[in-house]
Design a protein around this motif. Structure first.
Motif, PDB file in Angstrom:
ATOM      1  N   ALA A 139       0.836  -1.204   0.000  1.00 24.93           N
ATOM      2  CA  ALA A 139       0.000   0.000   0.000  1.00 24.93           C
ATOM      3  C   ALA A 139       0.867   1.250   0.000  1.00 24.93           C
ATOM      4  N   ARG A 140       1.931   1.237   0.790  1.00 23.92           N
ATOM      5  CA  ARG A 140       2.845   2.382   0.814  1.00 23.92           C
ATOM      6  C   ARG A 140       3.436   2.617  -0.573  1.00 23.92           C
ATOM      7  N   VAL A 141       3.842   1.540  -1.245  1.00 24.05           N
ATOM      8  CA  VAL A 141       4.447   1.677  -2.568  1.00 24.05           C
ATOM      9  C   VAL A 141       3.431   2.223  -3.567  1.00 24.05           C
ATOM     10  N   MET A 142       2.195   1.738  -3.510  1.00 22.02           N
ATOM     11  CA  MET A 142       1.171   2.254  -4.416  1.00 22.02           C
ATOM     12  C   MET A 142       0.955   3.746  -4.193  1.00 22.02           C
ATOM     13  N   VAL A 143       0.893   4.165  -2.931  1.00 22.17           N
ATOM     14  CA  VAL A 143       0.705   5.583  -2.628  1.00 22.17           C
ATOM     15  C   VAL A 143       1.891   6.393  -3.126  1.00 22.17           C
ATOM     16  N   GLU A 144       3.109   5.913  -2.874  1.00 23.70           N
ATOM     17  CA  GLU A 144       4.310   6.636  -3.301  1.00 23.70           C
ATOM     18  C   GLU A 144       4.391   6.737  -4.818  1.00 23.70           C
ATOM     19  N   GLN A 145       3.837   5.759  -5.523  1.00 25.86           N
ATOM     20  CA  GLN A 145       3.871   5.782  -6.985  1.00 25.86           C
ATOM     21  C   GLN A 145       2.675   6.507  -7.599  1.00 25.86           C
ATOM     22  N   GLY A 146       1.938   7.232  -6.759  1.00 26.73           N
ATOM     23  CA  GLY A 146       0.921   8.120  -7.295  1.00 26.73           C
ATOM     24  C   GLY A 146      -0.481   7.576  -7.361  1.00 26.73           C
ATOM     25  N   LEU A 147      -0.831   6.638  -6.488  1.00 20.21           N
ATOM     26  CA  LEU A 147      -2.171   6.046  -6.523  1.00 20.21           C
ATOM     27  C   LEU A 147      -3.254   7.115  -6.510  1.00 20.21           C
ATOM     28  N   PHE A 148      -3.192   8.011  -5.546  1.00 18.78           N
ATOM     29  CA  PHE A 148      -4.289   8.968  -5.394  1.00 18.78           C
ATOM     30  C   PHE A 148      -4.161  10.174  -6.322  1.00 18.78           C
ATOM     31  N   GLU A 149      -2.988  10.380  -6.888  1.00 19.60           N
ATOM     32  CA  GLU A 149      -2.863  11.411  -7.921  1.00 19.60           C
ATOM     33  C   GLU A 149      -3.455  10.913  -9.241  1.00 19.60           C
ATOM     34  N   ARG A 150      -3.265   9.639  -9.524  1.00 17.43           N
ATOM     35  CA  ARG A 150      -3.800   9.067 -10.772  1.00 17.43           C
ATOM     36  C   ARG A 150      -5.267   8.681 -10.653  1.00 17.43           C
ATOM     37  N   PHE A 151      -5.663   8.264  -9.453  1.00 18.78           N
ATOM     38  CA  PHE A 151      -7.030   7.782  -9.247  1.00 18.78           C
ATOM     39  C   PHE A 151      -7.604   8.513  -8.023  1.00 18.78           C
ATOM     40  N   ALA A 152      -8.206   9.641  -8.267  1.00 22.32           N
ATOM     41  CA  ALA A 152      -8.706  10.476  -7.175  1.00 22.32           C
ATOM     42  C   ALA A 152      -9.769   9.730  -6.375  1.00 22.32           C
ATOM     43  N   CYS A 153      -9.593   9.686  -5.074  1.00 19.87           N
ATOM     44  CA  CYS A 153     -10.550   9.030  -4.178  1.00 19.87           C
ATOM     45  C   CYS A 153     -10.891   9.986  -3.039  1.00 19.87           C
ATOM     46  N   ASP A 154     -12.174  10.320  -2.919  1.00 13.68           N
ATOM     47  CA  ASP A 154     -12.586  11.137  -1.783  1.00 13.68           C
ATOM     48  C   ASP A 154     -12.441  10.362  -0.479  1.00 13.68           C
ATOM     49  N   ALA A 155     -12.575   9.045  -0.559  1.00  9.87           N
ATOM     50  CA  ALA A 155     -12.409   8.174   0.605  1.00  9.87           C
ATOM     51  C   ALA A 155     -12.063   6.779   0.112  1.00  9.87           C
ATOM     52  N   VAL A 156     -11.482   5.969   0.989  1.00 12.60           N
ATOM     53  CA  VAL A 156     -11.118   4.604   0.644  1.00 12.60           C
ATOM     54  C   VAL A 156     -11.649   3.653   1.709  1.00 12.60           C
ATOM     55  N   TYR A 157     -12.023   2.455   1.280  1.00 12.54           N
ATOM     56  CA  TYR A 157     -12.591   1.455   2.186  1.00 12.54           C
ATOM     57  C   TYR A 157     -11.966   0.085   1.886  1.00 12.54           C
ATOM     58  N   ALA A 158     -11.857  -0.725   2.922  1.00 15.68           N
ATOM     59  CA  ALA A 158     -11.357  -2.089   2.778  1.00 15.68           C
ATOM     60  C   ALA A 158     -11.953  -2.939   3.889  1.00 15.68           C
TER      61      ALA A 158
END
Length: 399
Positions: A139-158
């Motif tokens: 998850a850290r790697v996905m965030v560092e590689q731009g997860l939320f810049e590429r895929f805007a999410c107002d909120a996340v759930y799991a």
């Protein structure tokens, strides 16, 4: 009333068991990611591969609202021996879906299928299939590689399957739900020598013994009794012969806590104790302290939405009475976006004689009866999150 997803279940059960039979370790989920991407493309979704190596993100849009929500599932297996007897037992030596990520992946795929055909929302849903949750920080790697810049999410759930809760129940809570996870490695170095002449050499093993005893006092004497923390020494290594004092002894362990202040106090105390014991025993101490997962902290409105979605699909939903000392790298996503993490019961109900093993057990197997519950919950979360402002949702279960 809960959606009817009965027609999806045979395919989801088959997929889940196929994933269980072919587990893949952190950042090596190539077959799994390929199956996920293939099935998402068949739904007509926009599919993006390669984030954090083997991560997959698919996007479904409906209506014109700019609002968006992320739904996340983890894909990796554990590096452990599988001892199950079921036909879908792991075919890969040293890898086992002992935490139910095969079930999480299947449930989120089912939700993608259901949302793609019902489309009862206004906005964008991002389906996030994450690699490497088991200690590697995918998850850290996905965030560092731009997860939320590429895929805007107002909120996340799991969610995570929870064998301690019976099937049909669900829990979460605002604030901390899972602990931060730290690892410490301490090396004590002496000179080594003959066991019959201990006066001639500093005894690293004796120093290690003293240090282990002191480490176990940190939580009791350095942490406010109103706070919660755990320190466990899990490995001590040193020596190879009955008549030789080892020159080096290694101590390894883990620390779990729920706030940064407690982490700071524990790490400082550990370093001070290692230095003090080393000085007192005439040895050298080297300390490596790694804070590898932060605490999983839910935001209150999103935790309320998660519980309301669970109630809406017929689950017995309640506020978790206390957080767990296990850890979860979804915490990295929650550090960047509002969101919530849910425990979904999968334990056998009264009268069911089939075994229900805990997470990370060599005989563990995901309970397929939980699959429709996860599909419906993910669906209900997306529909509620994209139906109106989360802050305006009527309060659900409260502490």
């Amino acid at each position: 009333m809960a959606d009817d997803v009965t027609d999806l279940l045979p395919g989801l059960v088959a997929l889940r068991r196929d994933l269980h039979a072919h587990p893949e370790l952190a950042f090596a989920e190539h077959r799994t990611a390929g199956l996920v991407a293939q099935q998402l493309r068949l739904l007509g979704l926009q599919v993006h591969e390669g984030l954090a190596g083997t991560g997959v993100v698919a996007t479904l849009r409906c209506g014109s609202s700019p609002r968006s929500v992320g739904l996340r599932a983890d894909m990796d297996a554990l590096p452990m021996l599988a001892l199950g007897s079921q036909p879908w037992k792991s075919c890969t030596a040293g890898a086992h879906h002992g935490c139910g990520h095969d079930g999480h992946t299947s449930m989120l795929l089912g939700a993608a299928r259901h949302l793609a055909r019902t489309r009862r929302f206004d906005g964008t849903v991002h389906f996030i299939f994450q690699p490497a949750e088991e200690g590697q920080g995918g998850a850290r790697v996905m965030v560092e590689q731009g997860l939320f810049e590429r895929f805007a999410c107002d909120a996340v759930y799991a969610l995570h399957n929870w064998p301690e809760l019976p099937l049909g129940q669900a829990q979460t809570r605002p604030g901390p739900l899972m602990a931060a996870a730290d690892r410490f490695d301490i090396v004590l170095r002496g000179q080594g020598g003959h066991a019959a002449q201990p006066h001639r050499t500093p005894d690293a093993l004796l120093a290690a013994s003293a240090l282990v005893m002191q480490l176990n006092t940190i939580v009791a004497r350095r942490i406010d009794p109103a706070e919660s923390a755990v320190l466990s020494v899990t490995r001590v290594e040193g020596g190879h012969s009955h008549n030789v004092l080892p020159a080096e002894v290694r101590i390894t362990g883990t620390v779990r806590s729920f706030d940064a202040a407690s982490q700071d106090r524990i790490e400082a105390a550990l370093r001070d104790m290692a230095a003090g014991v080393a000085l007192g025993h005439g040895v050298q101490a080297e300390v490596n302290y790694l804070r590898y997962y932060p605490a999983t902290v839910n935001t209150a409105p999103e935790a309320a939405l998660a519980l309301q979605a669970a109630q809406a699909i017929g689950l017995q939903a309640s506020v978790a009475p206390r957080p767990a000392f296990t850890s979860e790298d979804f915490a990295f996503m929650l550090q960047r976006r509002p969101g919530a993490y849910l425990w979904l019961g999968q334990g056998r109900v009264a009268g069911d004689s089939r075994p229900s093993h805990p997470l990370h057990h060599p005989h563990y197997d995901f309970n397929d009866e939980a699959l429709p519950l996860g599909v419906r919950w993910f669906t209900a979360v997306a529909e509620r999150a994209l139906a109106g402002s989360v802050a305006s949702i009527q309060a659900g279960p409260t502490p």
